[in-house]
Design a protein around this motif. Structure first.
Motif, mmCIF file in Angstrom:
data_model
loop_
_atom_site.group_PDB
_atom_site.id
_atom_site.type_symbol
_atom_site.label_atom_id
_atom_site.label_comp_id
_atom_site.label_asym_id
_atom_site.label_seq_id
_atom_site.Cartn_x
_atom_site.Cartn_y
_atom_site.Cartn_z
ATOM 1 N N ALA A 1 3.279 3.959 2.427
ATOM 2 C CA ALA A 1 1.847 4.256 2.348
ATOM 3 C C ALA A 1 1.429 5.181 3.489
ATOM 4 C CB ALA A 1 1.041 2.962 2.378
ATOM 5 N N LEU B 1 -3.551 0.417 1.447
ATOM 6 C CA LEU B 1 -3.106 -0.712 0.625
ATOM 7 C C LEU B 1 -4.102 -1.850 0.791
ATOM 8 C CD1 LEU B 1 0.584 -0.736 1.882
ATOM 9 C CD2 LEU B 1 -0.204 0.192 -0.308
ATOM 10 N N VAL C 1 4.928 3.503 -4.559
ATOM 11 C CA VAL C 1 3.906 4.166 -3.733
ATOM 12 C C VAL C 1 3.880 5.660 -4.041
ATOM 13 C CG1 VAL C 1 3.200 4.728 -1.388
ATOM 14 C CG2 VAL C 1 3.970 2.412 -1.938
ATOM 15 N N TYR D 1 -2.749 -3.993 -4.461
ATOM 16 C CA TYR D 1 -1.508 -4.722 -4.724
ATOM 17 C C TYR D 1 -1.862 -6.180 -5.022
ATOM 18 C CZ TYR D 1 3.151 -6.655 -4.302
ATOM 19 O OH TYR D 1 4.339 -7.300 -4.569
ATOM 20 N N GLN E 1 4.080 -0.547 3.747
ATOM 21 C CA GLN E 1 3.270 0.199 4.710
ATOM 22 C C GLN E 1 3.897 1.525 5.119
ATOM 23 O OE1 GLN E 1 3.909 -3.087 4.904
ATOM 24 N NE2 GLN E 1 2.026 -4.222 5.346
#
Lengths: 280, 280
Positions: free
Chosen positions: B69, B76, B267, B48, B66
């Protein structure tokens, strides 16, 4: 109105009907899918406009929309793409005359007496179906494929208070600059290009846009991409900050295999948008 | 490498680390989120890249990535946006110098000694993190916001065999034609615009494209839309039949409120694309 057939489909009913059209001056055939939810009361409507050479039947049998419409509780209407019959003008080309109405009201000979698909789709057929079927007039969306995507976009941008959601699959996006458009507009509307502008999605997008989000899908392997030119439309949309979703999907051509592949996304898009309509 | 912090987050660990960077000639700080699945073995990676004025911290604390993810089982990595420190050149403007590296290797004074963010992100930091964390080198995707979207697109199109999925949120899409780009490229790369072309997503899209689908998101109410010009990139993509998805979403500006609103979609996009990578 004559019922040609009514068949069970995904818990609802797929019907085909014929009526004498004043707008087109001939008999017209159309199809309506009513989802199971229509048994309980009026349901939202998704108009599906078809492409060159199609009748009411192609998308009805090959687009795979009924299952998603049943799930969403939304009705589908499939109009024909032109007037038809022995007394109706035609052309040997597949892209002019019967099967190729381009959703305009023709002003030029020999087309003007029958080729009034704008009035037919926007005014006459709605009056008929809202009178005969349990449909919610306040929740109408419109979509279409190729020439029908052109029709859906131009009709929605012209009447955004009627069509509260819009999408298009592989639309003819800028017909005033395409061989799918210039020939037909010249024939139906005459050489004065100012009469074409209200029927060009890219020019309408530049001029006015649409008050809600616009969904455009396009196959990356479409053999007609050079005639469809979605990039002109998307550029116009981005220039004005038009809420939109544009997808160019790998491996898909112009066929109903593509249309059916994206139909779930389109039906759900319209269902979600129409659920937001505030009804007094 | 020094651990500055490690904190539980969505069942995994959010860490912040510092190391001496050869590429940038200074200490650099970065953040890594490891999902719960990383306890069982190497997981795919989503890089990112952040925008102007950001550090490693902004997206880590505000992008809301998060949780998605963790669900996707993907790590990440949040690099910083430039070299920093007392010995590093800077400018009073927010959009040049520290916090504004633009993901290039500077060749011009006074920037050349430290501003080598291309090498840092593409080469040095990957070597470090693949050595230290349970990450699957064969499954890397890259995304970013604004200046970071520019970086993600240009890096992915240059190294498509390394970055197997790509997306961008409100990217600077055509910096060689924008005030967010011309000023910085002139400063970092000099006035010869041929050196800019490898760092312009629209020019790269016209020149080579990307072997997989490209996702671009843009807020329709973005106050910087005139500097971002996604329409140039999307037109270039559509011209070449590049598989892509472009969304312009109503009501969103350039802030992390927008970034966090679309993070789930990004994501999941990367997770789905990386799942398709065939690994020998």
């Amino acid at each position: 109105m004559e019922t040609l057939s009514e068949t069970g489909a995904f818990g609802g009913v797929q019907g085909v009907y014929r009526h004498a059209s004043d707008a087109c001056g001939c008999d017209m055939t159309f199809a309506v899918y009513l989802p199971p939810a229509a048994r309980a009361g009026p349901v939202p409507v998704l108009w599906y406009l078809s492409g060159l050479t199609c009748t009411h039947e192609n998308a009805m049998t090959k687009a795979g929309a009924q299952g998603w419409a049943a799930e969403a509780g939304i009705a589908l209407i499939f109009p024909d793409t032109s007037p038809r019959g022995e007394g109706v003008a035609n052309d040997e080309a597949y892209d002019l005359g019967q099967g190729a109405g381009f959703y305009v009201n023709a002003t030029e000979a020999p087309w003007a007496p029958h080729f009034r698909m704008w009035d037919y789709v926007v005014t006459e057929l709605p009056e008929l179906v809202f009178d005969r079927f349990p449909l919610d007039r306040a929740r109408q969306g419109i979509t279409g494929h190729s020439m029908g995507g052109h029709g859906a976009l131009t009709i929605a941008m012209t009447h955004p208070q009627t069509y509260r959601s819009v999408s298009a699959i592989s639309p003819i996006a800028h017909p005033a600059a395409s061989d799918w458009g210039r020939k037909q507009f010249t024939a139906y509307l005459g050489p004065d290009e100012s009469t074409w502008a209200p029927h060009d999605a890219t020019l309408l997008m530049r001029d006015r846009g649409y008050p809600g989000p616009v969904l455009i899908d396009q196959g990356a392997a479409d053999q007609f991409l050079h005639l469809l030119t979605p990039q002109a439309l998307i550029e116009a949309a981005a220039d004005r900050g038009q809420p939109c979703e544009f997808r160019m999907l790998a491996g898909y051509d112009h066929s109903y295999f593509y249309v059916s592949s994206v139909m779930e996304h389109h039906v759900r898009w319209h269902s979600a948008q129409l659920a937001l309509v505030a009804v007094a």
